[in-house]
Scaffold this motif. Sequence first.
Motif, PDB file in Angstrom:
ATOM      1  N   VAL A  12      58.374  43.458  32.377  1.00 48.68           N
ATOM      2  CA  VAL A  12      59.199  43.734  33.552  1.00 48.68           C
ATOM      3  C   VAL A  12      59.049  42.663  34.618  1.00 48.68           C
ATOM      4  O   VAL A  12      59.664  42.747  35.668  1.00 48.68           O
ATOM      5  CB  VAL A  12      58.876  45.124  34.151  1.00 48.68           C
ATOM      6  N   GLY A  13      58.234  41.669  34.369  1.00 48.70           N
ATOM      7  CA  GLY A  13      58.051  40.571  35.317  1.00 48.70           C
ATOM      8  C   GLY A  13      56.570  40.342  35.601  1.00 48.70           C
ATOM      9  O   GLY A  13      55.712  41.158  35.264  1.00 48.70           O
ATOM     10  N   ASP A  14      56.288  39.216  36.223  1.00 47.75           N
ATOM     11  CA  ASP A  14      54.917  38.871  36.563  1.00 47.75           C
ATOM     12  C   ASP A  14      54.444  39.772  37.708  1.00 47.75           C
ATOM     13  O   ASP A  14      55.079  39.852  38.747  1.00 47.75           O
ATOM     14  CB  ASP A  14      54.866  37.400  36.991  1.00 47.75           C
ATOM     15  N   ASN A  15      53.331  40.481  37.502  1.00 46.54           N
ATOM     16  CA  ASN A  15      52.853  41.419  38.512  1.00 46.54           C
ATOM     17  C   ASN A  15      51.327  41.416  38.561  1.00 46.54           C
ATOM     18  O   ASN A  15      50.672  40.890  37.667  1.00 46.54           O
ATOM     19  CB  ASN A  15      53.404  42.827  38.234  1.00 46.54           C
ATOM     20  N   PRO A  16      50.738  41.991  39.614  1.00 44.16           N
ATOM     21  CA  PRO A  16      49.278  41.979  39.761  1.00 44.16           C
ATOM     22  C   PRO A  16      48.545  42.744  38.655  1.00 44.16           C
ATOM     23  O   PRO A  16      47.426  42.377  38.294  1.00 44.16           O
ATOM     24  CB  PRO A  16      49.040  42.648  41.116  1.00 44.16           C
ATOM     25  N   LEU A  17      49.137  43.783  38.123  1.00 38.67           N
ATOM     26  CA  LEU A  17      48.493  44.546  37.057  1.00 38.67           C
ATOM     27  C   LEU A  17      48.322  43.693  35.803  1.00 38.67           C
ATOM     28  O   LEU A  17      47.265  43.711  35.162  1.00 38.67           O
ATOM     29  CB  LEU A  17      49.311  45.807  36.748  1.00 38.67           C
ATOM     30  N   TYR A  18      49.346  42.925  35.477  1.00 36.24           N
ATOM     31  CA  TYR A  18      49.251  42.024  34.327  1.00 36.24           C
ATOM     32  C   TYR A  18      48.204  40.948  34.578  1.00 36.24           C
ATOM     33  O   TYR A  18      47.418  40.618  33.692  1.00 36.24           O
ATOM     34  CB  TYR A  18      50.611  41.387  34.036  1.00 36.24           C
ATOM     35  N   LYS A  19      48.207  40.386  35.784  1.00 39.82           N
ATOM     36  CA  LYS A  19      47.230  39.337  36.114  1.00 39.82           C
ATOM     37  C   LYS A  19      45.805  39.862  35.987  1.00 39.82           C
ATOM     38  O   LYS A  19      44.921  39.167  35.480  1.00 39.82           O
ATOM     39  CB  LYS A  19      47.464  38.810  37.531  1.00 39.82           C
ATOM     40  N   PHE A  20      45.575  41.099  36.452  1.00 41.32           N
ATOM     41  CA  PHE A  20      44.248  41.689  36.337  1.00 41.32           C
ATOM     42  C   PHE A  20      43.839  41.830  34.872  1.00 41.32           C
ATOM     43  O   PHE A  20      42.729  41.460  34.491  1.00 41.32           O
ATOM     44  CB  PHE A  20      44.211  43.066  37.021  1.00 41.32           C
ATOM     45  N   ALA A  21      44.714  42.356  34.049  1.00 34.62           N
ATOM     46  CA  ALA A  21      44.397  42.553  32.634  1.00 34.62           C
ATOM     47  C   ALA A  21      44.192  41.207  31.936  1.00 34.62           C
ATOM     48  O   ALA A  21      43.303  41.072  31.091  1.00 34.62           O
ATOM     49  CB  ALA A  21      45.514  43.338  31.956  1.00 34.62           C
TER      50      ALA A  21
ATOM     51  N   LEU B  76      48.644  48.877  28.067  1.00 48.78           N
ATOM     52  CA  LEU B  76      49.852  49.081  28.859  1.00 48.78           C
ATOM     53  C   LEU B  76      49.958  48.051  29.985  1.00 48.78           C
ATOM     54  O   LEU B  76      51.059  47.597  30.317  1.00 48.78           O
ATOM     55  CB  LEU B  76      49.875  50.492  29.430  1.00 48.78           C
ATOM     56  N   ALA B  77      48.828  47.663  30.546  1.00 52.21           N
ATOM     57  CA  ALA B  77      48.840  46.655  31.607  1.00 52.21           C
ATOM     58  C   ALA B  77      49.311  45.305  31.073  1.00 52.21           C
ATOM     59  O   ALA B  77      50.028  44.570  31.766  1.00 52.21           O
ATOM     60  CB  ALA B  77      47.448  46.518  32.220  1.00 52.21           C
ATOM     61  N   ILE B  78      48.947  44.982  29.846  1.00 54.04           N
ATOM     62  CA  ILE B  78      49.413  43.730  29.242  1.00 54.04           C
ATOM     63  C   ILE B  78      50.920  43.787  29.007  1.00 54.04           C
ATOM     64  O   ILE B  78      51.634  42.806  29.216  1.00 54.04           O
ATOM     65  CB  ILE B  78      48.660  43.456  27.924  1.00 54.04           C
ATOM     66  N   TYR B  79      51.421  44.940  28.619  1.00 47.29           N
ATOM     67  CA  TYR B  79      52.859  45.075  28.360  1.00 47.29           C
ATOM     68  C   TYR B  79      53.711  45.063  29.632  1.00 47.29           C
ATOM     69  O   TYR B  79      54.929  44.954  29.555  1.00 47.29           O
ATOM     70  CB  TYR B  79      53.157  46.342  27.564  1.00 47.29           C
ATOM     71  N   THR B  80      53.092  45.157  30.807  1.00 45.68           N
ATOM     72  CA  THR B  80      53.878  45.125  32.037  1.00 45.68           C
ATOM     73  C   THR B  80      54.468  43.752  32.300  1.00 45.68           C
ATOM     74  O   THR B  80      55.299  43.606  33.200  1.00 45.68           O
ATOM     75  CB  THR B  80      53.048  45.565  33.255  1.00 45.68           C
ATOM     76  N   ILE B  81      54.092  42.740  31.544  1.00 53.66           N
ATOM     77  CA  ILE B  81      54.700  41.410  31.701  1.00 53.66           C
ATOM     78  C   ILE B  81      56.176  41.454  31.319  1.00 53.66           C
ATOM     79  O   ILE B  81      56.971  40.620  31.751  1.00 53.66           O
ATOM     80  CB  ILE B  81      53.941  40.350  30.872  1.00 53.66           C
TER      81      ILE B  81
END
Length: 83
Positions: free
Chosen positions: A20-29, A13-18
């Motif tokens: 909605v835009g670039d965010n810290p959760l995606y960067k962490f994953a 799910l963290a990978i799929y947050t891209i």
Amino acid sequence: MIWETTITALLTLAIYTILVGDNPLYKFAEHLLIGLSIGYSLVITVKSILIPQAITPLTEGNFAAVIPIVLGSVMFLRIHPKL
């Protein structure tokens, strides 16, 4: 076994947050995936190539294995400009 599935689902799910835009959760994953991939590749390379083909022949007295080890090490010296 349930916690592995939970972590996997959360990271997916963290990978799929891209989306909605670039965010810290995606960067962490993303960084976690890259770090784990590099670490896994390094361990597999050492255990399946370096130890059986370079270290074991040296311990058995086959010193001809020193030549490929030295030549392979010299290739890595090209990365550093001063060396």
